[in-house]
Structure formats: structure tokens, C-alpha cells
Design an enzyme around this catalytic site. Structure first.
Site, PDB file in Angstrom:
ATOM      1  N   CYS A  71     -63.563  12.813 -40.977  1.00  0.00           N
ATOM      2  CA  CYS A  71     -62.147  13.128 -41.257  1.00  0.00           C
ATOM      3  C   CYS A  71     -61.302  12.024 -40.643  1.00  0.00           C
ATOM      4  CB  CYS A  71     -61.776  14.482 -40.685  1.00  0.00           C
ATOM      5  SG  CYS A  71     -62.865  15.843 -41.185  1.00  0.00           S
ATOM      6  N   ALA A  72     -61.486  10.812 -41.116  1.00  0.00           N
ATOM      7  CA  ALA A  72     -60.966   9.626 -40.425  1.00  0.00           C
ATOM      8  C   ALA A  72     -59.460   9.497 -40.478  1.00  0.00           C
ATOM      9  CB  ALA A  72     -61.618   8.370 -41.002  1.00  0.00           C
ATOM     10  N   CYS A 109     -57.157  18.986 -32.560  1.00  0.00           N
ATOM     11  CA  CYS A 109     -55.969  18.819 -31.712  1.00  0.00           C
ATOM     12  C   CYS A 109     -55.277  20.169 -31.625  1.00  0.00           C
ATOM     13  CB  CYS A 109     -55.040  17.730 -32.244  1.00  0.00           C
ATOM     14  SG  CYS A 109     -54.539  17.913 -33.965  1.00  0.00           S
ATOM     15  N   ASP A 136     -63.261  15.282 -36.892  1.00  0.00           N
ATOM     16  CA  ASP A 136     -61.898  15.465 -36.384  1.00  0.00           C
ATOM     17  C   ASP A 136     -61.235  16.442 -37.339  1.00  0.00           C
ATOM     18  OD1 ASP A 136     -59.544  15.233 -35.043  1.00  0.00           O
ATOM     19  OD2 ASP A 136     -59.068  13.217 -35.733  1.00  0.00           O
ATOM     20  N   GLY A 192     -57.466   6.453 -39.124  1.00  0.00           N
ATOM     21  CA  GLY A 192     -58.519   5.676 -38.473  1.00  0.00           C
ATOM     22  C   GLY A 192     -58.427   5.457 -36.985  1.00  0.00           C
ATOM     23  N   GLY A 193     -57.588   6.209 -36.272  1.00  0.00           N
ATOM     24  CA  GLY A 193     -57.477   6.002 -34.836  1.00  0.00           C
ATOM     25  C   GLY A 193     -58.807   6.170 -34.116  1.00  0.00           C
ATOM     26  N   LYS A 194     -59.520   7.231 -34.422  1.00  0.00           N
ATOM     27  CA  LYS A 194     -60.809   7.464 -33.775  1.00  0.00           C
ATOM     28  C   LYS A 194     -61.883   6.526 -34.328  1.00  0.00           C
ATOM     29  CE  LYS A 194     -59.869  12.254 -32.455  1.00  0.00           C
ATOM     30  NZ  LYS A 194     -58.476  12.297 -32.961  1.00  0.00           N
ATOM     31  N   ASP A 197     -62.313  10.407 -45.742  1.00  0.00           N
ATOM     32  CA  ASP A 197     -61.408  11.543 -45.596  1.00  0.00           C
ATOM     33  C   ASP A 197     -61.267  12.190 -46.967  1.00  0.00           C
ATOM     34  OD1 ASP A 197     -59.173  12.381 -43.288  1.00  0.00           O
ATOM     35  OD2 ASP A 197     -58.665  13.025 -45.318  1.00  0.00           O
TER      36      ASP A 197
END
Length: 432
Positions: free
Chosen positions: A238-239, A362, A309, A242-244, A262
Site C-alpha cells: 500500500c505504497a 496510522c 501500510d 512512497g514515504g515508507k 497501491d
């Protein structure tokens, strides 16, 4: 615009947000487009007033005995910004676009401003229907945890190990007075100013050079604790933007295979430029051709790590998105729980025997965290949870203090506990 006129504008924007149930960003954008006379500083100040009023929406309404936008702004000025009644009276003159003068009732309520006698969900500024979940997650600390989620958030960045060191970025940004993050070895932090805003990091030369990315330290922590290692095959399922994904590439030292996708391909659009800027040469972005298409069918059962994510209510990010908590509804939570089950089922097919799933949200709601893991384990007996203490032991740094925040299956971070956004992490291992 004068400070008083900015307050009038904030009341006007709040009226639009509440009446039309719109995201705050949309209402603020429309207001700015129709008021060309307002400069960038005016728009920033008005946005800060609006977001601060939304942070304390329930407690201000209680203390002011009214839910009108005017009451919410006046209550915020007293409760969050700590302004004296005389200061608020001076701003509410009714002249030159200032709000109307305070009524006798408003003056009296501001003089004794307090929500200490309010129900827990009001003191915490949490929607009433979510309060049982908060109490289940945090027990006696639920009010304090909600209040921490209603505070302003700092701005965090992640130093990109592929291009820079934390010491080098610390020196380059010294003019902005950064602090070292308390947990992540790659984090720098910038406290919000008086207006609630942080520095404009995306205009710094180091950002354009790929030396750092904007990323909350909690997001950095859960990615680091997922345990990606150089040489592994890793999938970010679940990019999004793309932070992770970029953090994983740095943790893998640019060695191995890192895939990103994603379900909403539009969210992946910024990732291509970010990958190029970061120097992450191991990232392969795969775009799903349709809702039911599995872009990783060719490597099913081969991944060492699948990072999920998961889509969630975002309750852990309410410091940054205070309007979101007042718009979320029970139906949305039910939909997110369904999405989480589906994406975990996908991950189960991709991970190899002995491999692992890192499930991240989150969120601070147990329904999306421990309960989602419990339901997954009931449906997939071939997987077992990795004890949180073992997750911490496997990390590159000493994170043993985080063991205090272990849940049944994972770790729960929060602004009050860790000074980060509210992230949850659980790791699951597939049997050999």
C-alpha cells in the site's frame, strides 16, 4: 488583513466546513481563490486559526455553550491560544471587518472558560461514538491521549542514508534550529511556530538533492521495526506516495528487490520522482491494471517481507488533520476494517514460508489494530504473531523502552507516549 479580519475569515471558513461537511483544505482553498486580496501570510494565518478551532471543537463548544463557528473560534482563542478576555474583546470590535463585539454571555463564559466538568470525550476532543474505542485502547489515560492528539504537531524529516548522514543534514539545516528525533536514528524535528506552522523544508537545497524526506518519526519507526534487510525481497503493498518505500530502500542499503504498488494507482504518481531524487535504485513500481489484478502474481510466495501500510481511519494523524476526526463515521470504520482484511489476505499469498508480514496503521483504534490481527490469525492458521519484544530485539538500535507500549499483538505509538503520530505495528511470521 488585520488580526481581527483574519478571525472573521476563519469563522466564515468554519461555517462552510461545518454546513457542507467539506475537508478544511477545500474550504480554505475556495476562500483564498475568491479573496485575491488576501496574501500568503493572511491565508496561512487563517488556516492556522481554522485548524486550531477544529482541534478543540468539542471542548470549545462545551465551554462556550454553543457549536456555532464563532463560538468555536472564540473558545479556541481562550483554550488553545491562551488569550485573555481583554485581548479577545479587543479583536472583536465590529469595525473594519472585525467580528462583532462580545455579548455578555460570551464574556462571562470566556472569563470562566473550562471543560473540566465535561464528559471524557469532550475533554479529549474525540467524537462521542469513538470514545469506547479510545477507552479500550488507553484506559484511564484516554482523555490525556485525546488531548495530545488535539495538539499541534511538529514537522519531522527522515535523513536519507543513501545520500547523507544525520549530522550533515543537521548542520545544513542549522538555520532552522532542528532537534534530533528522540527515537529514530534518521529523524530530525522542527517544532511548530506560534502560528502552528513549521519551516518550509521542501524549498531547501538538501530536499532537492534527496538528502531528506518529510516523514513523521512514528512512520519512520514502524518502517524500521518491520525489519527489512539488505538483499531481501520486499513488497510495499500500500505504497501510496512512497514515504515508507523510500525508507525501506535506505534500510536495505539499496541491495535486494523492493516492489511498490497501491490499489489506487493515482496515489503512486509522486513516487517516480521521489525515487529518482532519493537514489533508490532497487525500487520497482508496479501499477495494477484493474481492481482485481494482482501485479505480484509472478512472485507470489517469494517475498521475505510484505509491508502492509493498511488503509485506516487515520485517527493517529488527527494532530495534522483535525477536521478528519469530525467527518469520520461508523460506516467508514466498517469499510476500513473490510479493506484491512482484504489487503492482509493478499499479503498472506505473497510472503514465503518463514517470511513475515508487517502490518501498519496510522490509527489508535483497537478495531483496526489488534482486532484486525486477531481476525487475520483466525482465518490464516499458518501465520503466528511475532511478540513485540522480539520485534524490538531484532532492530538495529536499542528500542527496548518501546516495550512499554506493547499491545496483545503489536506496538501502539501515540503523541502522548512517543511524541509521534499514532502508529500501530504488528509483525506476523508464516510457518515454514
Amino acid at each position: 488583513m488585520t488580526p481581527a479580519a483574519r478571525i472573521s475569515a476563519a469563522i466564515e471558513v468554519l461555517q462552510d466546513i461545518i454546513e457542507r461537511r467539506r475537508p478544511a483544505a477545500d474550504s480554505l482553498k475556495d476562500w483564498g481563490l475568491s479573496r485575491r486580496f488576501a496574501g500568503s501570510k493572511d491565508r496561512a494565518a487563517i488556516a492556522s486559526l481554522v485548524y486550531d478551532a477544529l482541534r478543540r471543537k468539542a471542548s470549545s463548544a462545551h465551554a462556550m455553550a454553543s457549536e456555532t463557528p464563532r463560538a468555536l473560534v472564540l473558545g479556541m482563542l481562550a483554550g488553545l491560544r491562551g488569550m485573555a478576555v481583554s485581548e479577545i474583546e479587543a479583536l472583536c470590535s465590529g469595525e473594519n471587518h472585525a467580528p462583532a463585539p462580545l455579548s455578555e454571555d460570551e464574556t462571562a463564559l470566556l472569563t470562566v472558560f473550562s471543560s473540566d466538568d465535561a464528559p471524557g470525550h469532550v475533554q479529549a476532543d474525540v467524537p462521542e461514538w469513538l470514545w469506547p474505542s479510545f477507552e479500550a485502547a488507553f484506559g484511564e489515560a484516554a482523555v490525556a491521549e485525546g488531548q495530545a492528539l488535539a495538539a499541534r504537531a511538529p514537522v519531522d524529516l527522515r535523513v536519507n542514508r543513501l545520500k547523507a548522514s544525520r549530522d550533515a543534514v543537521l548542520e545544513d539545516l542549522s538555520h532552522l534550529q532542528p532537534e534530533q528525533g528522540p527515537w529514530s536514528p534518521d529523524a530530525l524535528r522542527f517544532q511548530p511556530g506560534h502560528d502552528g506552522r513549521g519551516p518550509s523544508l521542501q524549498t531547501e537545497p538538501g530536499f532537492f538533492a534527496g538528502a531528506f524526506e518529510i516523514q513523521d518519526e512514528g512512520s519512520q519507526l514502524v518502517t524500521l521495526l518491520a525489519g527489512a534487510k539488505p538483499g531481501e525481497t520486499v513488497i510495499d503493498l500500500c505504497a501510496g506516495a512512497g514515504g515508507k518505500t523510500l525508507a525501506l530502500a535506505a534500510l536495505m542499503s539499496n541491495r535486494g528487490s523492493l516492489y511498490a504498488t497501491d490499489l489506487d494507482s493515482r496515489r503512486l504518481a509522486p513516487l517516480h520522482d521521489r525515487v529518482a531524487r532519493s537514489g533508490a535504485g532497487i525500487v520497482e513500481v508496479r501499477i495494477p491494471r484493474s481492481r482485481g489484478h494482482e501485479p505480484f502474481a509472478d512472485i507470489a510466495g517469494q517475498a521475505d517481507l510484505v509491508l502492509v501500510d493498511a488503509p485506516c481511519t487515520g485517527s493517529g494523524t488527527w494532530r495534522r488533520n483535525p477536521d478528519a476526526k469530525w467527518r469520520v463515521r461508523p460506516g467508514a470504520l466498517a469499510e476500513r476494517i473490510k479493506d484491512q482484511a482484504e489487503v492482509l489476505a493478499r499479503a498472506a499469498k505473497l510472503v514465503k514460508p518463514g517470511g513475515r508480514i508487517a502490518y501498519i496503521t496510522c490509527s489508535v483504534l483497537p478495531e483496526e489494530n489488534d482486532e484486525a490481527i486477531r481476525a487475520f490469525l483466525a482465518r490464516h492458521p499458518g501465520f503466528a504473531p511475532v511478540a513485540p519484544v522480539d520485534v524490538l530485539k531484532g532492530a538495529e538500535s536499542d528500542f527496548s523502552l518501546l516495550a512499554r507500549f506493547a499491545t496483545e499483538f503489536g506496538l501502539q505509538l501515540s503523541p502522548r507516549r512517543t511524541g509521534t503520530d499514532g502508529f500501530y505495528l504488528a509483525c506476523l511470521r508464516r510457518g515454514d
